[in-house]
Motif scaffolding. Structure first.
Motif, PDB file in Angstrom:
ATOM      1  N   SER A  77      -8.265 -59.289 -19.887  1.00 53.48           N
ATOM      2  CA  SER A  77      -7.651 -58.299 -19.006  1.00 53.48           C
ATOM      3  C   SER A  77      -6.228 -58.029 -19.463  1.00 53.48           C
ATOM      4  O   SER A  77      -5.611 -58.869 -20.108  1.00 53.48           O
ATOM      5  N   GLN A  81      -1.503 -52.810 -17.691  1.00 49.29           N
ATOM      6  CA  GLN A  81      -2.190 -51.751 -16.995  1.00 49.29           C
ATOM      7  C   GLN A  81      -3.047 -52.335 -15.873  1.00 49.29           C
ATOM      8  O   GLN A  81      -3.782 -53.294 -16.074  1.00 49.29           O
ATOM      9  N   ARG A  83      -6.171 -52.217 -13.966  1.00 50.69           N
ATOM     10  CA  ARG A  83      -7.470 -51.596 -14.181  1.00 50.69           C
ATOM     11  C   ARG A  83      -8.532 -52.317 -13.368  1.00 50.69           C
ATOM     12  O   ARG A  83      -8.389 -53.460 -12.982  1.00 50.69           O
ATOM     13  N   SER A  84      -9.620 -51.637 -13.138  1.00 50.12           N
ATOM     14  CA  SER A  84     -10.733 -52.205 -12.394  1.00 50.12           C
ATOM     15  C   SER A  84     -11.428 -53.283 -13.203  1.00 50.12           C
ATOM     16  O   SER A  84     -11.665 -53.128 -14.405  1.00 50.12           O
ATOM     17  N   ALA A  87     -14.526 -51.912 -14.880  1.00 47.80           N
ATOM     18  CA  ALA A  87     -14.312 -51.179 -16.135  1.00 47.80           C
ATOM     19  C   ALA A  87     -14.080 -52.135 -17.291  1.00 47.80           C
ATOM     20  O   ALA A  87     -14.588 -51.933 -18.400  1.00 47.80           O
ATOM     21  N   GLU A  88     -13.311 -53.198 -17.061  1.00 46.55           N
ATOM     22  CA  GLU A  88     -13.035 -54.174 -18.111  1.00 46.55           C
ATOM     23  C   GLU A  88     -14.326 -54.835 -18.591  1.00 46.55           C
ATOM     24  O   GLU A  88     -14.546 -55.011 -19.793  1.00 46.55           O
ATOM     25  N   SER A 164      -9.833 -51.914  -6.405  1.00 45.95           N
ATOM     26  CA  SER A 164      -8.855 -51.359  -7.343  1.00 45.95           C
ATOM     27  C   SER A 164      -9.110 -49.878  -7.591  1.00 45.95           C
ATOM     28  O   SER A 164      -8.175 -49.066  -7.628  1.00 45.95           O
ATOM     29  N   GLU A 165     -10.387 -49.513  -7.763  1.00 43.34           N
ATOM     30  CA  GLU A 165     -10.731 -48.106  -7.999  1.00 43.34           C
ATOM     31  C   GLU A 165     -10.406 -47.256  -6.768  1.00 43.34           C
ATOM     32  O   GLU A 165      -9.869 -46.148  -6.894  1.00 43.34           O
ATOM     33  N   SER A 168      -6.507 -46.976  -6.220  1.00 36.94           N
ATOM     34  CA  SER A 168      -5.846 -46.141  -7.230  1.00 36.94           C
ATOM     35  C   SER A 168      -6.035 -44.652  -6.927  1.00 36.94           C
ATOM     36  O   SER A 168      -5.217 -43.819  -7.336  1.00 36.94           O
TER      37      SER A 168
END
Length: 236
Positions: A77, A81, A83-84, A87-88, A164-165, A168
């Motif tokens: 990770s 940034q 990030r979700s 996604a990672e 997180s998504e 954001s």
């Protein structure tokens, strides 16, 4: 180079080449000290040194009573940034799914109120979610959200969309604060992440702001042997 150094590197190279060429893949046992002595024509002390260095580097993991095994590739990770986790995981070529443990409104105790910069007893959104990389738990996410900023947080389906998504899209992150440390962790956290007694847990505490308003405070727990944090940046 001294002869002992040369022999030790010979053993280490033998194992690394075998991993690169697919002789031993993630989760498979590599030759034991005694087997390496015969295969590489070295002393047991030399074989032990090579194995120990590969263990220290994270290339191998040791299971007591069974031997040394090729380590699973660690999920990475970024600290730069936000990030979700979904996604990672997908970018690494794995499948992501989540199990929702809790998502509800609760009264903030003194510690959470201080972390979120709200009044003690104020209503906040709280979620607990276990994220999986394929079938392996990779992150336990405990999150508290300022409902004054995001009033509909507890009404979301966080199995389909990660917090997180969602956050954001509602309150884009303009500032973040991280605290990372290796911990032992509670029995509950270790049980959910399926972490053995001799493995560390990687803990990440994260606060996020949207402009001048603190939106979210999260505690993210990961199995230390399957997850790492990294970053890359450029100046000028």
């Amino acid at each position: 180079m001294a002869k002992s150094e040369s022999l030790y590197l010979k053993v280490k190279t033998y194992i690394l080449d075998g991993i690169r060429q697919g002789s031993w893949t993630a989760g498979e046992r590599v030759p034991s000290e005694n087997e390496l002595c015969d295969l590489c024509k070295v002393s047991r002390m030399t074989a032990r040194r090579a194995l120990q260095e590969l263990l220290n580097e994270g290339t191998l993991v040791r299971i007591k009573g069974k031997g040394s095994f090729v380590a699973e590739e660690k999920q990475q990770s970024s600290l730069i940034q936000i990030r979700s986790i979904a996604a990672e995981i997908k970018e690494q070529g794995f499948d992501h799914h989540a199990e929702l443990i809790i998502c509800q409104k609760q009264s903030a105790n003194a510690a959470i109120a201080k972390a979120l910069e709200v009044e003690n007893g104020c209503g906040v959104g709280h979620s607990q979610i276990l994220h999986f990389q394929d079938d392996h738990p990779i992150q336990l996410e405990l999150r508290w959200v300022n409902l004054q900023a995001v009033p509909e947080y507890c009404e979301q389906d966080f199995v389909l969309e990660t917090p997180s998504e969602y956050l954001s899209s509602i309150a884009p992150v303009t500032e973040a604060e991280h605290l990372v440390e290796a911990i032992i962790g509670s029995m509950r956290v270790r049980s959910l992440l399926k972490v053995s007694e001799d493995e560390a847990i990687l803990s990440l505490e994260r606060k996020t702001w949207c402009h001048d308003q603190l939106i979210s405070y999260a505690k993210l727990y990961h199995p230390g042997n399957r997850y790492r944090l990294g970053s890359k940046f450029k100046t000028g």
